[in-house]
Design an enzyme around this catalytic site. Sequence first.
Site, PDB file in Angstrom:
ATOM      1  N   ASN A 212       0.795   1.763   3.789  1.00 42.21           N
ATOM      2  CA  ASN A 212      -0.739   1.398   3.613  1.00 42.21           C
ATOM      3  C   ASN A 212      -1.625   1.871   4.498  1.00 42.21           C
ATOM      4  OD1 ASN A 212       0.755  -1.282   2.028  1.00 42.21           O
ATOM      5  ND2 ASN A 212      -0.425   0.095   0.838  1.00 42.21           N
ATOM      6  N   ARG A 220       6.882  18.479   5.910  1.00 39.99           N
ATOM      7  CA  ARG A 220       6.453  19.637   7.138  1.00 39.99           C
ATOM      8  C   ARG A 220       5.545  19.049   8.192  1.00 39.99           C
ATOM      9  NH1 ARG A 220       6.253  23.526   2.820  1.00 39.99           N
ATOM     10  NH2 ARG A 220       7.859  24.849   2.922  1.00 39.99           N
ATOM     11  N   ASP A 267      -0.468 -10.430   4.543  1.00 42.97           N
ATOM     12  CA  ASP A 267      -1.797  -9.757   4.569  1.00 42.97           C
ATOM     13  C   ASP A 267      -2.595 -10.582   3.601  1.00 42.97           C
ATOM     14  OD1 ASP A 267      -3.863  -8.139   5.302  1.00 42.97           O
ATOM     15  OD2 ASP A 267      -3.315  -6.443   4.187  1.00 42.97           O
ATOM     16  N   ALA A 302      -7.576  -5.113  -1.296  1.00 43.58           N
ATOM     17  CA  ALA A 302      -8.181  -5.793  -0.419  1.00 43.58           C
ATOM     18  C   ALA A 302      -7.179  -7.116   0.265  1.00 43.58           C
ATOM     19  CB  ALA A 302      -9.596  -6.430  -0.987  1.00 43.58           C
ATOM     20  N   GLY A 303      -6.381  -6.712   1.040  1.00 37.96           N
ATOM     21  CA  GLY A 303      -5.361  -7.714   1.383  1.00 37.96           C
ATOM     22  C   GLY A 303      -4.432  -8.165   0.039  1.00 37.96           C
TER      23      GLY A 303
END
Length: 378
Positions: A212, A220, A267, A302-303
């Site tokens: 994230n 590559r 998170d 958002a978290g």
Amino acid sequence: MSLTLADARIVTPEGVHEGWLTIEDGRITHVGQGSAPGPGLALGGRHVVPGFVDVHNHGGAGGSFPTGDLDEARTAVALHRRHGTTTTMASLVSDAPERLARAAAALAELCEEGLLAGIHFEGPYIARGRCGAHDPALLREPSPQEFAGLVKAGRGHVRMLTIAPELPGALDTIRLAAAEGVIAAIGHTEADYDRTIAGIDAGASLATHLYNAMPQLGHRAPGPIAALLDDERVTVELINDGVHVHPAMLRLAYEVAGPGRTVLVTDAMSAAGLGDGAYQLGSMRVRVDDGVARLVEGGSIAGSTLTMDVAFRRAVRELGLSLPDAVQVTSLTPARVLGLTGSIGSIAAGKAADLVVLSPDLEVDAVMKDGAWITEPC
């Protein structure tokens, strides 16, 4: 005071054992197999695992760590403890330096009480193009001098800094963090493979929520994900909520990093433990729908509303981890990241009696912190 937990399935790094353990003065004194040598609290064969350790958490139950409000912080810690997290890091978000310093100074008080394990600055030294739920107006180029002031404000309790290594001044700031005993975590970054390796060489040892807020894997142009996974010096955070990362990619990262270099994190933000609705993350407005938190403006994730018990169950059910391996990525490895394996992270004589009793379907039945029940067995 002495307590024996008997008739339990105790999960240790070595395996799952039918047995018992004793607790005195907040610490585990004995761990045995078979029948307990004396009377005790019979758990009916339920699993006992070490308390979860969450190194990336912004709040819960309406409380937010970034505000620096102590009542809010206590509310958030209490919510996560009920869900089995006995060791919590308070993660902040990008903000003006004076507000970050005030929040760190306030939260340091709770670290000194033993309520928090430390303070994590997620930003403001992150890439504008990968800022996610951080206010882009509050981002800045890394400054070793400024960061030294934030560390001072935290009175020895700043434990982690998330930083984008490609930014001017980043490598010097990473070196300073390492010298101060602060974990430098690479995240919210546009770095390529080589610049990521430069950050690791400078002292970075953690990846903030791998996958994230960073460039995708390329065959590559491998980018930061390949560098972070491939380097044995780095432990990787993963958000195992079924939203942030597809289970196939979680399994891929786990196959490379293994239980010794993988840390599950929440998170979590203030909406964790609550329902859908409007919330705040730092200066950003957030809307939670069906348990998924997104910015009102732009729609970025958002978290999360995740708790560690859910991450643990998903590790077993969705990722196929054994119970000992699930314990390692939710307790022992994050404890190692924080340098706390001498006292937490596994069930062993001499360690703190931070324990979670799990029902047969791995739901939290009881939680103990330092030998005292937070929630008692049913």
